[in-house]
Each structure stands twice: as C-alpha cells, then as structure tokens.
Design a protein around this motif. Structure first.
Motif, PDB file in Angstrom:
ATOM      1  N   ASP A  28     -51.958  27.402 -43.865  1.00 59.86           N
ATOM      2  CA  ASP A  28     -51.455  27.015 -42.547  1.00 59.86           C
ATOM      3  C   ASP A  28     -52.594  26.698 -41.584  1.00 59.86           C
ATOM      4  O   ASP A  28     -52.410  25.972 -40.617  1.00 59.86           O
ATOM      5  CB  ASP A  28     -50.633  28.169 -41.951  1.00 59.86           C
ATOM      6  CG  ASP A  28     -49.482  28.551 -42.863  1.00 59.86           C
ATOM      7  OD1 ASP A  28     -48.515  27.780 -42.917  1.00 59.86           O
ATOM      8  OD2 ASP A  28     -49.576  29.594 -43.559  1.00 59.86           O
ATOM      9  N   LYS A  54     -55.530  20.434 -40.210  1.00 58.52           N
ATOM     10  CA  LYS A  54     -55.167  21.857 -40.182  1.00 58.52           C
ATOM     11  C   LYS A  54     -55.673  22.504 -38.897  1.00 58.52           C
ATOM     12  O   LYS A  54     -56.807  22.244 -38.482  1.00 58.52           O
ATOM     13  CB  LYS A  54     -55.791  22.606 -41.376  1.00 58.52           C
ATOM     14  CG  LYS A  54     -55.201  22.243 -42.705  1.00 58.52           C
ATOM     15  CD  LYS A  54     -53.810  22.826 -42.880  1.00 58.52           C
ATOM     16  CE  LYS A  54     -53.159  22.209 -44.123  1.00 58.52           C
ATOM     17  NZ  LYS A  54     -51.773  22.626 -44.314  1.00 58.52           N
ATOM     18  N   LEU A 107     -51.222  29.586 -34.394  1.00 57.87           N
ATOM     19  CA  LEU A 107     -50.046  29.091 -35.117  1.00 57.87           C
ATOM     20  C   LEU A 107     -48.740  29.427 -34.389  1.00 57.87           C
ATOM     21  O   LEU A 107     -47.665  29.430 -35.006  1.00 57.87           O
ATOM     22  CB  LEU A 107     -50.024  29.687 -36.532  1.00 57.87           C
ATOM     23  CG  LEU A 107     -51.215  29.293 -37.417  1.00 57.87           C
ATOM     24  CD1 LEU A 107     -51.195  30.072 -38.716  1.00 57.87           C
ATOM     25  CD2 LEU A 107     -51.194  27.788 -37.706  1.00 57.87           C
ATOM     26  N   GLU A 109     -46.687  27.954 -32.431  1.00 48.65           N
ATOM     27  CA  GLU A 109     -45.592  26.978 -32.527  1.00 48.65           C
ATOM     28  C   GLU A 109     -44.896  27.081 -33.888  1.00 48.65           C
ATOM     29  O   GLU A 109     -43.669  27.148 -33.982  1.00 48.65           O
ATOM     30  CB  GLU A 109     -46.198  25.577 -32.319  1.00 48.65           C
ATOM     31  CG  GLU A 109     -45.218  24.445 -32.311  1.00 48.65           C
ATOM     32  CD  GLU A 109     -44.171  24.569 -31.203  1.00 48.65           C
ATOM     33  OE1 GLU A 109     -43.093  23.999 -31.390  1.00 48.65           O
ATOM     34  OE2 GLU A 109     -44.420  25.263 -30.191  1.00 48.65           O
ATOM     35  N   LYS A 110     -45.707  27.127 -34.935  1.00 39.23           N
ATOM     36  CA  LYS A 110     -45.172  27.212 -36.298  1.00 39.23           C
ATOM     37  C   LYS A 110     -44.409  28.525 -36.499  1.00 39.23           C
ATOM     38  O   LYS A 110     -43.311  28.541 -37.074  1.00 39.23           O
ATOM     39  CB  LYS A 110     -46.339  27.139 -37.289  1.00 39.23           C
ATOM     40  CG  LYS A 110     -45.921  26.943 -38.712  1.00 39.23           C
ATOM     41  CD  LYS A 110     -47.138  26.578 -39.553  1.00 39.23           C
ATOM     42  CE  LYS A 110     -46.739  25.981 -40.863  1.00 39.23           C
ATOM     43  NZ  LYS A 110     -47.862  25.448 -41.617  1.00 39.23           N
ATOM     44  N   ARG A 113     -41.060  28.401 -34.936  1.00 45.70           N
ATOM     45  CA  ARG A 113     -40.102  27.637 -35.760  1.00 45.70           C
ATOM     46  C   ARG A 113     -39.594  28.477 -36.935  1.00 45.70           C
ATOM     47  O   ARG A 113     -38.418  28.453 -37.257  1.00 45.70           O
ATOM     48  CB  ARG A 113     -40.733  26.334 -36.254  1.00 45.70           C
ATOM     49  CG  ARG A 113     -40.530  25.193 -35.256  1.00 45.70           C
ATOM     50  CD  ARG A 113     -41.044  23.878 -35.780  1.00 45.70           C
ATOM     51  NE  ARG A 113     -42.478  23.720 -35.514  1.00 45.70           N
ATOM     52  CZ  ARG A 113     -43.396  23.502 -36.438  1.00 45.70           C
ATOM     53  NH1 ARG A 113     -43.052  23.395 -37.694  1.00 45.70           N
ATOM     54  NH2 ARG A 113     -44.669  23.382 -36.104  1.00 45.70           N
ATOM     55  N   TYR A 114     -40.525  29.217 -37.559  1.00 51.26           N
ATOM     56  CA  TYR A 114     -40.124  30.114 -38.658  1.00 51.26           C
ATOM     57  C   TYR A 114     -39.072  31.096 -38.150  1.00 51.26           C
ATOM     58  O   TYR A 114     -38.056  31.341 -38.803  1.00 51.26           O
ATOM     59  CB  TYR A 114     -41.324  30.922 -39.182  1.00 51.26           C
ATOM     60  CG  TYR A 114     -42.274  30.168 -40.092  1.00 51.26           C
ATOM     61  CD1 TYR A 114     -41.969  28.909 -40.602  1.00 51.26           C
ATOM     62  CD2 TYR A 114     -43.494  30.738 -40.454  1.00 51.26           C
ATOM     63  CE1 TYR A 114     -42.863  28.240 -41.434  1.00 51.26           C
ATOM     64  CE2 TYR A 114     -44.388  30.081 -41.289  1.00 51.26           C
ATOM     65  CZ  TYR A 114     -44.062  28.825 -41.769  1.00 51.26           C
ATOM     66  OH  TYR A 114     -44.949  28.175 -42.585  1.00 51.26           O
ATOM     67  N   VAL A 124     -48.328  33.943 -43.586  1.00 55.39           N
ATOM     68  CA  VAL A 124     -49.213  32.910 -43.057  1.00 55.39           C
ATOM     69  C   VAL A 124     -50.485  32.920 -43.894  1.00 55.39           C
ATOM     70  O   VAL A 124     -51.026  33.988 -44.188  1.00 55.39           O
ATOM     71  CB  VAL A 124     -49.543  33.212 -41.565  1.00 55.39           C
ATOM     72  CG1 VAL A 124     -50.676  32.346 -41.073  1.00 55.39           C
ATOM     73  CG2 VAL A 124     -48.310  33.036 -40.706  1.00 55.39           C
TER      74      VAL A 124
END
Ligand code: G4P
Length: 293
Positions: A28, A54, A107, A109-110, A113-114, A124
C-alpha cells in the motif's frame, strides 16, 4: 579524488528491480530509509521510478549522528516534495514509535474506504527500501519489536521476500534485493565513503581523509580545533591539515616526518565513531529533484 574501480553489479541491480516491480503491486505504501547525514547521496537513483504511484514515507535515520538543524531542513525539503517524513535513530529507537501513526495518516483515505466497506481490519503492507547500511534491518526490528539476524547485503546472497508482522494489522517487507547508491556520482560516492557506507578497501584512505579534512575545515572548523587543537587557515589543503593534526598528536616517523597514514585512519575512525560531533554532509536543493509529487 581518484577512486579505484567501484564494483557495480548491473546484473544484481536488474534482479532487484524486477523483484521490486513484482512486490510493489502487493504493498500500500513505500517507506524509504535514508541516512540523515547524506539524504540525497544515500538514495537509490531509480527508486522514484521503481515505486512510482505509491504513497511514500521518507525516514531520515541516523539522526543521532546528523546535524539536527540540517535534519530539519531536509525534513522540510522532503515534505515540500510531497512526501511524509519521519526522523529516527533506529539504534536507540528514538522516533520509531511514530512510524505506525505516520503510516496510518499517510493511508488515511484508503483506510477510510476499507472501513466503509466493512474491512476495517484489513492488513496494510509497506515495503521498506534503502541502500545498504542506512539501517533498514535495525529499523524493521525496532518497529516490529523483535531481534533477528541481519539480512545479508552481499551481492549474490538471495534475500527472500520476508513479510514482517507489526502489531495493528501492518506488515513490512524488507527490500527484495540490494539497492545500490549513486556510484557513478563521484561526490556522492565520496560522502558514502566518509560515513563508511562504501568499503574502505576500494579507495585510498589517506586521500579520503584529506578530502574529509578539507570539508570539515570549510564547514565545521571548530570541531577540528576542539578535537585536534588545530586552527585551519584558508590556504591550507586537506593534506596540510592532516599533517598538522598528526604532528599535534605526535604521530611521527623517523626523520621527524608525520605519519599521515596513521592520522588518516584516526580521523576516519573518530569521524565515523561520532568523536568529532554530528554532521550533515549535504544540504537540500532548492527545488525537488524530479519535481513536486
Ligand atoms: P541495513 O539493513 O540498511 O544494511 O542497515 P543495518 O540495520 O544493518 O544498520 C547498519 C549499521 O548502522 C548497524 O551498525 C546499525 O546498528 C547502525 N544503525 C542503524 N540505524 C542507526 C541509527 O539511527 N543511528 C546509529 N548511530 N546507528 C544506526 P553496525 O556497526 O553494522 O552493527 P552494530 O553496531 O549494530 O553491531
């Protein structure tokens, strides 16, 4: 400075590149470890291309041996380039506990979403990259709270992909292969040699010590006065200063000449051992190399 042929292994670099290209899909984010004393010279020249796209966390390690004011300038520089930055001393562990929160922030934002998809516990994965000796193994061991044998840096010794679990749904991957520094850049190679990141056998130690003397006389003259009781004069070369320091130390050979070889070894050992103080050997450029991220 004449440097004997540096052993560069294009074949191994290709292998590392392929391995990184393969593994990069599985992570990630990328955590790039640099030596805070030489943040640019300790970067692999291909790393931006290899890890493009990345999210990146730059770890300025070895801060205990670097000039703290200049470390701040480097941190500001890398932030300006669009990267997250952490300052650490992996040997003592200082700054290392900020790593997990920094990855989570990087991370955010990611992870959000998760969470929305009901996958809040999803692991991660972060690839840790860096040239040999920047402190990757020490850093990974610190973050993971474990001790383990150091991975081999020798070319030809395969370092298999190793996922290292860290508390809180995070896994680290040590550089799959060996990433070389900018050997072709002689100034960078010399800075790597100053800090001992290039083996001494491949260069003339006395020449290296003369270059270091000249650098210290220019940038940090007070440390020479304090340690060797010499005051550098503008017209004196690195060699002149080596002779002066050797004479002060009483390193004489027959005929009253100074044993510059012995003084060179002492200077390099004491510099690397931190006896002369904390130093940063290069300053950040005005603009980001490769442009803003
Ligand atoms: P690598 O995996 O990137 O090749 O580096 P590694 O962790 O093996 O670290 C290289 C050397 O640098 C080690 O010293 C390690 O202890 C030291 N080191 C790592 N991080 C720091 C740091 O932030 N500050 C300081 N002062 N030293 C650091 P060594 O002499 O090879 O071994 P040892 O002294 O640990 O026995």
């Amino acid at each position: 400075m004449k440097m004997q042929e540096l052993h560069y292994f294009p074949g191994h670099m290709k292998k590392t590149q392929r391995a990184i290209e393969e593994s990069i899909k599985k992570v990630d984010a990328v955590c790039e470890i640099l030596d805070a004393r030489i943040p640019l010279s300790s970067r692999n020249p291909d790393i931006d291309a290899l890890t493009a796209g990345k999210p990146r966390l730059i770890v300025l390690n070895h801060t205990d041996q670097a000039d703290s004011g200049k470390t701040k300038r480097w941190a500001a520089y890398f932030r300006r380039c669009g990267w997250a930055v952490l300052e650490t001393d992996a040997k003592s562990g200082a700054g290392v506990k900020e790593f997990v929160p920094a990855v989570r922030a990087l991370l955010a934002e990611k992870l959000r979403r998760y969470a929305e998809k009901g996958q809040a516990g999803r692991t991660v994965r972060v690839m840790v990259v860096g040239i040999p000796n920047v402190g990757k193994s020490t850093f990974i061991n610190r973050v993971a709270g474990r001790t383990r044998a150091k991975a081999e840096n020798r070319p030809g010794v395969t370092r298999s992909n190793q996922w290292v679990p860290v508390d809180g749904g995070l896994e680290l991957l040590d550089t799959p292969g060996i990433l070389w520094p900018k050997f072709e850049d002689q100034a960078a190679a010399m800075r790597l040699a100053f800090i001992g990141a290039i083996r001494d056998e491949i260069m003339d130690l006395e020449e290296l010590a003369c270059c270091l003397m000249a650098f210290l006389a220019e940038e940090y003259p007070a440390c020479l006065t304090e340690r060797y009781k010499i005051v550098p004069e503008p017209e004196e070369s690195g060699y002149d200063l080596l002779v002066k320091a050797g004479r002060r130390r009483g390193f004489l050979i027959s005929g009253g000449e100074v044993n510059t070889e012995r003084m060179a070894k002492i200077l390099m050992d004491e510099f690397r051992g931190g006896k002369l103080g904390c130093f940063t050997l290069e300053l950040p450029p005005e603009a980001c190399e490769g442009g803003e991220q």
